[in-house]
Design a protein around this motif. Structure first.
Motif, PDB file in Angstrom:
ATOM      1  N   ILE A  74       0.823  -1.056  -0.253  1.00 41.39           N
ATOM      2  CA  ILE A  74       0.413  -0.032   0.195  1.00 41.39           C
ATOM      3  C   ILE A  74       1.375   1.142   0.330  1.00 41.39           C
ATOM      4  O   ILE A  74       1.831   1.288   0.686  1.00 41.39           O
ATOM      5  CB  ILE A  74      -0.880   0.144   1.215  1.00 41.39           C
ATOM      6  N   LEU A  75       0.941   1.952  -0.870  1.00 43.49           N
ATOM      7  CA  LEU A  75       1.592   3.382  -1.537  1.00 43.49           C
ATOM      8  C   LEU A  75       0.510   3.891  -0.356  1.00 43.49           C
ATOM      9  O   LEU A  75      -1.012   4.018  -1.037  1.00 43.49           O
ATOM     10  CB  LEU A  75       1.857   4.150  -2.268  1.00 43.49           C
ATOM     11  N   SER A  76       1.192   4.899   0.320  1.00 45.58           N
ATOM     12  CA  SER A  76       0.372   6.593   1.090  1.00 45.58           C
ATOM     13  C   SER A  76       1.580   7.380   1.382  1.00 45.58           C
ATOM     14  O   SER A  76       2.170   7.932   0.675  1.00 45.58           O
ATOM     15  CB  SER A  76      -0.634   5.501   2.323  1.00 45.58           C
ATOM     16  N   GLY A  77       0.308   8.748   1.492  1.00 44.29           N
ATOM     17  CA  GLY A  77       1.362   9.905   1.780  1.00 44.29           C
ATOM     18  C   GLY A  77       0.784  10.740   0.310  1.00 44.29           C
ATOM     19  O   GLY A  77       0.359  10.345  -0.445  1.00 44.29           O
ATOM     20  N   GLU A  78       1.439  12.168   0.721  1.00 41.16           N
ATOM     21  CA  GLU A  78       1.234  12.665  -0.129  1.00 41.16           C
ATOM     22  C   GLU A  78       2.594  13.570  -0.682  1.00 41.16           C
ATOM     23  O   GLU A  78       3.252  13.735  -0.022  1.00 41.16           O
ATOM     24  CB  GLU A  78       0.498  13.806  -0.038  1.00 41.16           C
ATOM     25  N   PHE A  79       2.878  14.004  -2.036  1.00 43.13           N
ATOM     26  CA  PHE A  79       3.858  14.241  -2.774  1.00 43.13           C
ATOM     27  C   PHE A  79       4.875  14.052  -2.182  1.00 43.13           C
ATOM     28  O   PHE A  79       5.270  12.306  -2.341  1.00 43.13           O
ATOM     29  CB  PHE A  79       3.429  16.143  -2.433  1.00 43.13           C
ATOM     30  N   GLU A  80       5.640  14.738  -1.835  1.00 43.29           N
ATOM     31  CA  GLU A  80       7.057  14.157  -1.201  1.00 43.29           C
ATOM     32  C   GLU A  80       7.078  13.167   0.313  1.00 43.29           C
ATOM     33  O   GLU A  80       8.299  13.039   0.291  1.00 43.29           O
ATOM     34  CB  GLU A  80       8.350  15.106  -0.832  1.00 43.29           C
ATOM     35  N   HIS A  81       6.398  12.765   0.738  1.00 42.48           N
ATOM     36  CA  HIS A  81       5.553  12.302   1.567  1.00 42.48           C
ATOM     37  C   HIS A  81       5.544  10.639   1.396  1.00 42.48           C
ATOM     38  O   HIS A  81       4.978   9.963   2.434  1.00 42.48           O
ATOM     39  CB  HIS A  81       4.668  13.128   3.265  1.00 42.48           C
ATOM     40  N   SER A  82       5.304  10.380   0.175  1.00 42.07           N
ATOM     41  CA  SER A  82       5.012   8.945  -0.157  1.00 42.07           C
ATOM     42  C   SER A  82       5.759   7.988   0.400  1.00 42.07           C
ATOM     43  O   SER A  82       6.461   7.685   0.853  1.00 42.07           O
ATOM     44  CB  SER A  82       4.712   8.583  -1.806  1.00 42.07           C
ATOM     45  N   GLU A  83       4.967   6.845   1.711  1.00 40.32           N
ATOM     46  CA  GLU A  83       5.147   5.607   1.828  1.00 40.32           C
ATOM     47  C   GLU A  83       4.732   4.780   1.113  1.00 40.32           C
ATOM     48  O   GLU A  83       3.477   4.725   1.448  1.00 40.32           O
ATOM     49  CB  GLU A  83       4.982   6.255   4.016  1.00 40.32           C
ATOM     50  N   VAL A  84       5.465   2.924   1.865  1.00 43.95           N
ATOM     51  CA  VAL A  84       4.731   2.231   1.446  1.00 43.95           C
ATOM     52  C   VAL A  84       5.053   0.633   2.055  1.00 43.95           C
ATOM     53  O   VAL A  84       6.541   0.621   2.668  1.00 43.95           O
ATOM     54  CB  VAL A  84       5.474   1.745  -0.050  1.00 43.95           C
ATOM     55  N   GLU A  85       4.135  -0.024   2.383  1.00 44.68           N
ATOM     56  CA  GLU A  85       4.477  -0.643   2.910  1.00 44.68           C
ATOM     57  C   GLU A  85       3.889  -2.143   2.807  1.00 44.68           C
ATOM     58  O   GLU A  85       2.512  -2.151   1.619  1.00 44.68           O
ATOM     59  CB  GLU A  85       4.020  -1.052   4.151  1.00 44.68           C
ATOM     60  N   LEU A  86       4.311  -3.124   3.464  1.00 42.64           N
ATOM     61  CA  LEU A  86       3.719  -4.072   2.152  1.00 42.64           C
ATOM     62  C   LEU A  86       2.074  -4.770   2.462  1.00 42.64           C
ATOM     63  O   LEU A  86       2.022  -4.319   4.347  1.00 42.64           O
ATOM     64  CB  LEU A  86       4.004  -5.562   2.922  1.00 42.64           C
ATOM     65  N   VAL A  87       1.248  -5.341   2.282  1.00 40.01           N
ATOM     66  CA  VAL A  87       0.144  -5.630   3.178  1.00 40.01           C
ATOM     67  C   VAL A  87      -0.044  -7.581   3.460  1.00 40.01           C
ATOM     68  O   VAL A  87       1.358  -8.348   2.888  1.00 40.01           O
ATOM     69  CB  VAL A  87      -1.048  -5.445   1.663  1.00 40.01           C
ATOM     70  N   ARG A  88      -0.600  -7.477   4.696  1.00 41.76           N
ATOM     71  CA  ARG A  88      -0.366  -8.939   5.284  1.00 41.76           C
ATOM     72  C   ARG A  88      -1.243  -9.775   4.393  1.00 41.76           C
ATOM     73  O   ARG A  88      -1.916  -9.676   4.191  1.00 41.76           O
ATOM     74  CB  ARG A  88      -1.029  -8.999   6.875  1.00 41.76           C
ATOM     75  N   TRP A  89      -0.045 -10.792   3.957  1.00 38.09           N
ATOM     76  CA  TRP A  89      -0.943 -11.685   2.884  1.00 38.09           C
ATOM     77  C   TRP A  89      -0.757 -13.202   3.296  1.00 38.09           C
ATOM     78  O   TRP A  89       0.603 -13.629   3.776  1.00 38.09           O
ATOM     79  CB  TRP A  89      -0.951 -11.384   1.458  1.00 38.09           C
TER      80      TRP A  89
END
Ligand code: AMP
Ligand code: MG
Length: 430
Positions: free
Chosen positions: A379-394
């Protein structure tokens, strides 16, 4: 590898469509400017058309000798002389003699006089004739996908119809004894065929027309019949049956069609068993749409009626390309994106492009086993220069529900075991 083959493919034909129906299609002709863009020196602000040299001393008081609004008929008498200003609106033609437009915010009107408090450079707030494009200049090139901006350009050049490439027809063949159609109640050990539907959506998004074939059981005879049907389309996508299990028969049956295999497996996860190849189009084949292919159409995925007899035989030297995609639903989706999409886009007439990767900051640590390049739902979240990403649990590459919550894949190089939070990681958008 796939790109080399894709480079040799050509779309099968062209058709004229209404501009309103052209979104997402691939342009098959150049679109030229039918006039200069803009056709007149266009004011880009509401304010006063002036001679910039009149504003050398501030504040300057000019006499207002007229007004031009957007769309007003040309007025040959309107001419700006030294010491004069003309009120002007956004989108109106700047009158002869004016070389700039002062924004209304820097002016105060008093009867037929205007006081201006800010200087201006020549050319400011006026777009000269032909500055965006000269008459007969190319605005759009063949091979581009018609998005909103391209459609706006075509509309502004007066094109109510556009020539686009015909959509390639893509056979989608799900294999597996455990599969049932989505409108059939599954038995306790059966699952519904979801891959045909995710692939149909991906095919449509890439500019193709999916044709769903009936589910093939893990039995060579029926599989052979359905593969033969699939080869009558412009591209064949199979899912399932490409691993090393006893009932993984797809490669074996494809080989009976004198298939050439370009690869049988990739160092990726999910999607490791993916197969890519081509088979000669069969001599004497009518390249028509067979009965079974039409059953697919009944599911509403194909509008084949218009050119039912013209499909097939696109590939150079009379080959039809195929992909055997692994059956795990996430593997199917990822391998389509990585391998099948470029082939399909080439058949659709799109100018080749590289996959687009973004970079984002990793939110929480990732640990994996090295050896395979991984594409893990995230999941990619956040805005503009603050985008963060983390795995979904699967639960692994069969877990569609987790993938549906994701909006991208994090790409993990094959030599990494651990990635720290805060590190920039490549992200493949969905
Ligand atoms: P296979 O690649 O045939 O070994 O299948 C791998 C896994 O994907 C198995 O758990 C299958 O049941 C599942 N699978 C295969 N095909 C489909 C499909 N069309 N829709 C949903 N799941 C599938
Ligand atoms: Mg299977």
């Amino acid at each position: 590898m796939v790109e080399e083959h894709a480079a040799r493919l050509r779309p099968k034909g062209k058709e004229l469509v209404e501009l309103l129906d052209s979104a997402g299609q691939v342009l098959a002709e150049p679109v030229l400017a039918d006039r200069n863009f803009p056709p007149f020196p266009r004011a880009t602000r509401d304010g006063y058309a002036v001679r910039s040299s009149d504003l050398a001393q501030l504040p300057a008081t000019l006499s207002v000798v007229g007004e031009v609004k957007a769309g007003a008929p040309a007025n040959a008498a309107l001419q700006l002389n030294p010491g004069q200003a003309i009120a002007i609106m956004t989108g109106a033609p700047a009158p002869p003699g004016a070389d700039a437009v002062v924004m209304i915010e820097y002016t105060s009107r008093n009867g037929d006089q205007v006081e201006i408090t800010k200087g201006i450079a020549a050319g400011e707030n006026i777009v000269p004739v032909g500055a965006e494009a000269k008459r007969a200049e190319r605005l759009l090139s063949p091979g581009m996908r018609l998005d909103a901006a391209a459609i706006a350009v075509a509309a502004s050049a007066g094109r109510s119809h556009l020539l686009v490439y015909s959509k390639p027809r893509v056979a989608v063949l799900a294999t597996g004894d455990e599969l049932v159609d989505i409108d059939v109640p599954p038995g306790p050990n059966q699952i519904r065929n979801s891959n045909s539907y995710s692939l149909a959506a991906q095919v449509q998004a890439a500019g193709g027309e999916p044709v769903l074939l009936p589910i093939a059981p893990d039995h060579p005879d029926r599989l052979r019949e359905l593969i033969a049907d699939g080869f009558e389309m412009d591209l064949l996508l199979l899912t399932g049956g490409v691993s090393v299990g006893k009932y993984d028969l797809v490669e074996q049956v494809l080989a009976e069609f004198q298939a050439e295999f370009f690869f049988t497996g990739a160092q990726i996860q999910p999607g490791r068993p993916v197969v890519f190849g081509r088979a000669p189009c069969r001599a004497g084949s009518s390249f028509g749409v067979s009965t079974r292919a039409r059953e697919g159409e009944e599911h509403g995925f194909s509008r084949a009626d218009k050119d039912a007899q013209t499909s097939g035989a696109l590939a150079p030297e009379g080959h039809t390309y195929f992909f055997g995609l692994p059956g795990n639903p996430v593997s199917t989706m990822v391998t389509f994106e990585l391998f099948a999409r470029p082939m399909l886009e080439a058949l659709a007439g799109l100018t080749p492009r590289k996959l687009v990767f973004l970079h984002a900051k990793l939110k929480s640590e990732i640990k994996t086993k090295p050896g395979l390049k991984r594409f893990l739902p995230a999941i990619l979240s956040g805005e503009f220069e603050h985008s963060e990403v983390e795995l979904v649990r699967w639960q692994g590459s069969g877990d569609m529900a987790a993938t549906a919550r994701a909006n991208c894949y994090i790409v993990i190089p094959s030599d990494r075991e651990r990635i720290e939070p805060g590190e920039w990681v490549p992200v493949l958008m969905r």
